[in-house]
Design a protein around this motif. Structure first.
Motif, PDB file in Angstrom:
ATOM      1  N   GLY A   1      20.666  53.851  -1.056  1.00  0.00           N
ATOM      2  CA  GLY A   1      20.722  55.281  -1.386  1.00  0.00           C
ATOM      3  C   GLY A   1      19.348  55.906  -1.542  1.00  0.00           C
ATOM      4  O   GLY A   1      19.190  56.849  -2.308  1.00  0.00           O
ATOM      5  N   PHE A   2      18.359  55.367  -0.833  1.00  0.00           N
ATOM      6  CA  PHE A   2      16.976  55.834  -0.911  1.00  0.00           C
ATOM      7  C   PHE A   2      16.450  55.791  -2.357  1.00  0.00           C
ATOM      8  O   PHE A   2      15.753  56.683  -2.809  1.00  0.00           O
ATOM      9  CB  PHE A   2      16.825  57.233  -0.309  1.00  0.00           C
ATOM     10  CG  PHE A   2      16.955  57.224   1.183  1.00  0.00           C
ATOM     11  CD1 PHE A   2      15.843  57.050   1.977  1.00  0.00           C
ATOM     12  CD2 PHE A   2      18.197  57.360   1.790  1.00  0.00           C
ATOM     13  CE1 PHE A   2      15.955  57.015   3.351  1.00  0.00           C
ATOM     14  CE2 PHE A   2      18.325  57.322   3.167  1.00  0.00           C
ATOM     15  CZ  PHE A   2      17.204  57.149   3.955  1.00  0.00           C
ATOM     16  N   ALA A   3      16.804  54.725  -3.060  1.00  0.00           N
ATOM     17  CA  ALA A   3      16.417  54.577  -4.459  1.00  0.00           C
ATOM     18  C   ALA A   3      14.963  54.177  -4.648  1.00  0.00           C
ATOM     19  O   ALA A   3      14.425  54.310  -5.744  1.00  0.00           O
ATOM     20  CB  ALA A   3      17.322  53.549  -5.136  1.00  0.00           C
ATOM     21  N   ASN A   4      14.309  53.670  -3.603  1.00  0.00           N
ATOM     22  CA  ASN A   4      12.907  53.263  -3.730  1.00  0.00           C
ATOM     23  C   ASN A   4      12.016  54.499  -3.618  1.00  0.00           C
ATOM     24  O   ASN A   4      11.783  55.015  -2.527  1.00  0.00           O
ATOM     25  CB  ASN A   4      12.550  52.239  -2.650  1.00  0.00           C
ATOM     26  CG  ASN A   4      11.104  51.809  -2.722  1.00  0.00           C
ATOM     27  OD1 ASN A   4      10.417  52.044  -3.703  1.00  0.00           O
ATOM     28  ND2 ASN A   4      10.634  51.165  -1.668  1.00  0.00           N
ATOM     29  N   LEU A   5      11.500  54.936  -4.740  1.00  0.00           N
ATOM     30  CA  LEU A   5      10.673  56.143  -4.756  1.00  0.00           C
ATOM     31  C   LEU A   5       9.335  55.947  -4.052  1.00  0.00           C
ATOM     32  O   LEU A   5       8.677  56.914  -3.685  1.00  0.00           O
ATOM     33  CB  LEU A   5      10.448  56.608  -6.193  1.00  0.00           C
ATOM     34  CG  LEU A   5      11.729  56.959  -6.973  1.00  0.00           C
ATOM     35  CD1 LEU A   5      11.384  57.362  -8.396  1.00  0.00           C
ATOM     36  CD2 LEU A   5      12.508  58.048  -6.265  1.00  0.00           C
ATOM     37  N   ALA A   6       8.933  54.688  -3.839  1.00  0.00           N
ATOM     38  CA  ALA A   6       7.670  54.404  -3.146  1.00  0.00           C
ATOM     39  C   ALA A   6       7.848  54.342  -1.625  1.00  0.00           C
ATOM     40  O   ALA A   6       6.867  54.192  -0.900  1.00  0.00           O
ATOM     41  CB  ALA A   6       7.091  53.080  -3.649  1.00  0.00           C
ATOM     42  N   PHE A   7       9.071  54.472  -1.134  1.00  0.00           N
ATOM     43  CA  PHE A   7       9.324  54.460   0.311  1.00  0.00           C
ATOM     44  C   PHE A   7       8.534  55.568   0.989  1.00  0.00           C
ATOM     45  O   PHE A   7       8.513  56.703   0.532  1.00  0.00           O
ATOM     46  CB  PHE A   7      10.814  54.625   0.584  1.00  0.00           C
ATOM     47  CG  PHE A   7      11.150  54.850   2.035  1.00  0.00           C
ATOM     48  CD1 PHE A   7      10.936  53.867   2.971  1.00  0.00           C
ATOM     49  CD2 PHE A   7      11.670  56.068   2.450  1.00  0.00           C
ATOM     50  CE1 PHE A   7      11.243  54.067   4.315  1.00  0.00           C
ATOM     51  CE2 PHE A   7      11.987  56.285   3.788  1.00  0.00           C
ATOM     52  CZ  PHE A   7      11.771  55.279   4.712  1.00  0.00           C
ATOM     53  N   ASP A   8       7.870  55.232   2.087  1.00  0.00           N
ATOM     54  CA  ASP A   8       7.078  56.212   2.837  1.00  0.00           C
ATOM     55  C   ASP A   8       7.636  56.313   4.248  1.00  0.00           C
ATOM     56  O   ASP A   8       7.366  55.474   5.098  1.00  0.00           O
ATOM     57  CB  ASP A   8       5.614  55.771   2.866  1.00  0.00           C
ATOM     58  CG  ASP A   8       4.714  56.755   3.592  1.00  0.00           C
ATOM     59  OD1 ASP A   8       5.219  57.746   4.169  1.00  0.00           O
ATOM     60  OD2 ASP A   8       3.490  56.525   3.591  1.00  0.00           O
ATOM     61  N   GLU A   9       8.406  57.347   4.505  1.00  0.00           N
ATOM     62  CA  GLU A   9       9.043  57.508   5.813  1.00  0.00           C
ATOM     63  C   GLU A   9       8.037  57.828   6.919  1.00  0.00           C
ATOM     64  O   GLU A   9       8.358  57.713   8.093  1.00  0.00           O
ATOM     65  CB  GLU A   9      10.126  58.579   5.771  1.00  0.00           C
ATOM     66  CG  GLU A   9       9.601  59.977   5.539  1.00  0.00           C
ATOM     67  CD  GLU A   9      10.703  61.004   5.461  1.00  0.00           C
ATOM     68  OE1 GLU A   9      10.609  62.010   6.190  1.00  0.00           O
ATOM     69  OE2 GLU A   9      11.649  60.811   4.685  1.00  0.00           O
ATOM     70  N   ASN A  10       6.832  58.191   6.563  1.00  0.00           N
ATOM     71  CA  ASN A  10       5.803  58.512   7.549  1.00  0.00           C
ATOM     72  C   ASN A  10       4.773  57.402   7.724  1.00  0.00           C
ATOM     73  O   ASN A  10       3.754  57.605   8.390  1.00  0.00           O
ATOM     74  CB  ASN A  10       5.080  59.803   7.136  1.00  0.00           C
ATOM     75  CG  ASN A  10       6.014  60.984   7.127  1.00  0.00           C
ATOM     76  OD1 ASN A  10       6.723  61.218   8.090  1.00  0.00           O
ATOM     77  ND2 ASN A  10       6.059  61.705   6.024  1.00  0.00           N
ATOM     78  N   ARG A  11       5.054  56.243   7.180  1.00  0.00           N
ATOM     79  CA  ARG A  11       4.076  55.144   7.227  1.00  0.00           C
ATOM     80  C   ARG A  11       3.840  54.665   8.650  1.00  0.00           C
ATOM     81  O   ARG A  11       4.768  54.384   9.391  1.00  0.00           O
ATOM     82  CB  ARG A  11       4.573  53.973   6.384  1.00  0.00           C
ATOM     83  CG  ARG A  11       3.562  52.875   6.281  1.00  0.00           C
ATOM     84  CD  ARG A  11       3.678  52.242   4.981  1.00  0.00           C
ATOM     85  NE  ARG A  11       2.372  51.817   4.551  1.00  0.00           N
ATOM     86  CZ  ARG A  11       2.203  51.075   3.498  1.00  0.00           C
ATOM     87  NH1 ARG A  11       3.236  50.746   2.771  1.00  0.00           N
ATOM     88  NH2 ARG A  11       1.006  50.712   3.162  1.00  0.00           N
ATOM     89  N   VAL A  12       2.589  54.589   9.028  1.00  0.00           N
ATOM     90  CA  VAL A  12       2.172  54.068  10.329  1.00  0.00           C
ATOM     91  C   VAL A  12       1.058  53.070  10.060  1.00  0.00           C
ATOM     92  O   VAL A  12       0.137  53.338   9.276  1.00  0.00           O
ATOM     93  CB  VAL A  12       1.648  55.199  11.243  1.00  0.00           C
ATOM     94  CG1 VAL A  12       1.080  54.630  12.533  1.00  0.00           C
ATOM     95  CG2 VAL A  12       2.755  56.214  11.529  1.00  0.00           C
ATOM     96  N   ILE A  13       1.137  51.920  10.710  1.00  0.00           N
ATOM     97  CA  ILE A  13       0.134  50.873  10.534  1.00  0.00           C
ATOM     98  C   ILE A  13      -0.647  50.749  11.845  1.00  0.00           C
ATOM     99  O   ILE A  13      -0.065  50.644  12.912  1.00  0.00           O
ATOM    100  CB  ILE A  13       0.802  49.520  10.197  1.00  0.00           C
ATOM    101  CG1 ILE A  13       1.663  49.637   8.946  1.00  0.00           C
ATOM    102  CG2 ILE A  13      -0.234  48.419  10.071  1.00  0.00           C
ATOM    103  CD1 ILE A  13       0.921  50.041   7.701  1.00  0.00           C
ATOM    104  N   THR A  14      -1.952  50.755  11.755  1.00  0.00           N
ATOM    105  CA  THR A  14      -2.819  50.572  12.917  1.00  0.00           C
ATOM    106  C   THR A  14      -3.519  49.238  12.793  1.00  0.00           C
ATOM    107  O   THR A  14      -4.099  48.938  11.739  1.00  0.00           O
ATOM    108  CB  THR A  14      -3.867  51.708  12.994  1.00  0.00           C
ATOM    109  OG1 THR A  14      -3.180  52.953  13.054  1.00  0.00           O
ATOM    110  CG2 THR A  14      -4.740  51.543  14.221  1.00  0.00           C
TER     111      THR A  14
END
Length: 112
Positions: A97-110
């Protein structure tokens, strides 16, 4: 030996062989469902049955320095840490339920 243990050992051996065969010309990214190290478990869960079902101790692989990045799931908290050999362990779960407040939907790893 139980079927579960022999299956895990076969999977671990296959993963070890793949990582060992990598020629290093490009950064190696490993993706697994379960966490590859006990440090990926939240401190409150350490020592519980769910911790054993969420992570294995693949220190020999995570600390070898052969993989640049190891992305995993199965745990419900975000994680970004570097193992002694330089392998970065990363988990960015949304959680139930998107309970992880630290989730970053825009995270990109280079990777270099």
């Amino acid at each position: 030996m139980s079927v579960r243990h022999s299956s895990h050992r076969r999977a671990q051996a296959a993963l070890s062989a793949e990582i060992g065969a990598h020629d290093g010309t490009l950064p190696l990214v490993v993706v697994t469902h379960h966490a590859p190290h006990p440090d990926c478990i939240a401190p409150a869960q350490c020592g519980t049955w769910s911790a054993g079902s969420s992570a294995s101790d693949l220190s020999a692989l995570t600390d070898s320095g052969r993989a640049a990045l190891w992305v995993h799931g199965h745990v419900h908290q975000s994680l970004d840490l570097i193992r002694p050999g330089g392998t970065r362990l990363l988990c960015n779960p949304a959680g139930a339920g998107f309970a992880n407040l630290a989730f970053d939907e825009n995270r990109v790893i280079t990777l270099a």
